[in-house]
Design an enzyme around this catalytic site. Structure first.
Site, short mmCIF file in Angstrom:
data_model
loop_
_atom_site.label_atom_id
_atom_site.label_comp_id
_atom_site.label_asym_id
_atom_site.label_seq_id
_atom_site.Cartn_x
_atom_site.Cartn_y
_atom_site.Cartn_z
CB THR A 238 -3.92 10.01 -3.11
OG1 THR A 238 -2.68 9.30 -3.18
CG2 THR A 238 -3.84 11.31 -3.89
NE ARG B 184 -9.56 4.66 3.01
CZ ARG B 184 -9.61 4.43 1.69
NH1 ARG B 184 -9.01 5.26 0.86
NH2 ARG B 184 -10.27 3.40 1.21
CG HIS C 168 -11.89 9.65 -0.98
ND1 HIS C 168 -11.96 9.08 0.27
CD2 HIS C 168 -11.27 8.71 -1.75
CE1 HIS C 168 -11.43 7.87 0.26
NE2 HIS C 168 -11.00 7.62 -0.98
CB ILE C 169 -11.95 12.38 -7.05
CG1 ILE C 169 -10.97 13.57 -7.03
CG2 ILE C 169 -13.35 12.81 -6.63
CD1 ILE C 169 -11.27 14.62 -8.10
N GLY C 170 -9.28 10.09 -5.95
CA GLY C 170 -8.02 9.56 -6.47
C GLY C 170 -8.20 8.54 -7.59
N GLY D 229 3.87 0.17 -2.24
CA GLY D 229 3.11 -0.97 -2.77
C GLY D 229 2.80 -0.72 -4.23
NE ARG D 230 -2.03 -3.83 -5.57
CZ ARG D 230 -2.31 -4.82 -4.71
NH1 ARG D 230 -1.87 -6.02 -4.95
NH2 ARG D 230 -3.05 -4.59 -3.65
CB ILE D 231 -0.99 3.16 -5.19
CG1 ILE D 231 -2.26 2.34 -5.47
CG2 ILE D 231 -1.22 4.63 -5.55
CD1 ILE D 231 -3.47 2.71 -4.61
CD GLU E 68 -12.41 11.23 2.90
OE1 GLU E 68 -11.22 11.11 3.19
OE2 GLU E 68 -13.03 10.48 2.14
C1 GLV Z 1 -10.24 4.46 -2.51
O1 GLV Z 1 -10.27 5.23 -1.62
C2 GLV Z 1 -9.70 3.15 -2.41
O2 GLV Z 1 -9.27 2.73 -1.32
O3 GLV Z 1 -9.70 2.45 -3.43
#
Ligand code: GLV
Length: 353
Positions: free
Chosen positions: A259, A261, A308-310, A164-166, A290
């Protein structure tokens, strides 16, 4: 017809869970009085209910579990603005029925998250954290030819699960490092799916042209990749998508990056793969339970861990909060927020709220 409340006195109490930049919090005052509920740890359902039971709007983040029980106990609630792209903490099904409008923050965090996924990939591949510990602990006595050897990026293959986008932002970074890119999309993940079942669409042709990226079944992606990076959302279909079978398909030199879930991965299977040396290492920003992290992962030197700092760059966290605030303002001014997840209820919502 819904009211255009920007010209009416502020009416809709808003609860912000977590931190939002002050100027953005102030902008919400045009919709209603704002209260803040800061937290360092995940809140229990009861804590959320106690703070949110009178709110009409809540601004949430991934740790804030908005369960059917929370929704039931907050009768005034009409909108949830999630400050994240993932929204597996919110029971969207229940929101439809009420109706509660839900928004998220797509698009604004792609680059920050892909940067961080690539940072984990590099850190695990080139053993950056081990090297840092080695120097700090005084073990370094001098140059050694075979000290802390890692793996090369150039010429290796990266497998992207979820383009997808990421995922496609990750692919662009990989292209810059001279990597071969293979990927799979949601439809390609079943064990029975073969490469020959896949029908390419316009996006696949674009990615092939732009990045030389090849779409294939998830099985082939896992078998061919030196690095595997997850970029799919967590939902019922992707719960434990990567389990013992999938780790078994990976090459022994594979570095696994997550990064997305934690719940997309069977963490026991990941621990078994790490403990048994079935894969070379991992870079992990998210975890199944988490903020608890399995002991095997905490102890493994070949696993790089992050809390969880992506998307946690200053610019992006501001943009995420701004996107959520804009969604609330827009909805209460009678305009469907572009980032509403259940736009189809908007008309009914306006009458109901
Ligand atoms: C961060 O975890 C997000 O889903 O944007």
């Amino acid at each position: 017809m819904g009211r255009a409340i920007l010209s009416s006195p502020p009416f809709y109490p808003i609860l912000i869970i977590g931190k939002v930049p002050e100027d953005l919090g102030q902008r919400l005052a045009q919709v209603g009085p704002v209260t803040y509920l800061d937290r360092n740890e995940s809140l229990s359902e009861d804590e959320i209910i106690a703070a949110a039971c009178k709110a009409h709007v809540i601004l949430t983040e991934p740790p804030d579990r908005i369960t059917p029980r929370v929704i039931e106990a907050c009768p005034n609630l009409v909108m949830i603005a999630q400050r994240a792209v993932g929204y597996d903490n919110i029971d969207l099904q229940d929101c439809q029925a009420r109706p509660i409008l839900v928004s998220n923050t797509p698009g604004v965090l792609d680059n920050a998250t892909a940067d961080f996924a690539f940072a984990l990939l590099l850190a695990a591949g080139r053993r950056v954290v081990e090297a840092d510990n080695y120097v700090r602990s005084g073990q370094w006595l001098g140059f050694e030819n075979d000290l802390l050897l890692g793996t090369e990026m150039t010429g290796s293959t990266i497998g992207i699960v979820g383009m997808g986008r990421i995922g496609s932002a990750m692919a662009r970074r990989a292209r810059g490092f001279g990597m071969r890119i293979v990927y799979c999309r949601a439809a390609d993940s079943g064990a029975q799916i073969k490469d020959s079942d896949i029908v390419l669409d316009e996006k696949d042709h674009k990615w092939r042209e732009e990045l030389g990226a090849e779409r294939m079944s998830m099985t082939s992606v896992l078998q061919q990749s030196d690095y595997v990076s997850l970029h799919c959302p967590h939902n019922k279909q992707t719960e434990k998508l990567i389990g013992a079978r999938e780790f078994g398909l990976m090459k022994p030199n594979c570095i696994f990056v997550n990064t997305a879930r934690g719940k997309v991965v069977d963490e026991d299977a990941l621990c078994a793969a790490i403990a048994g040396g079935k894969i070379r290492g991992a870079g992990l920003d998210v975890f199944y339970h988490e903020p608890l992290v399995s002991d095997v992962l905490l102890k493994a030197p070949n696993v790089v861990l992050a809390p969880h700092i992506g998307s946690a760059s200053e610019e992006t966290r501001y943009a995420m909060a701004e996107s959520a605030v804009n969604a609330v303002i827009s909805a209460f001014a009678g305009k469907v927020p572009h980032n509403a997840l259940n736009k189809e209820i908007f008309e009914r919502w306006q009458e109901h709220k």
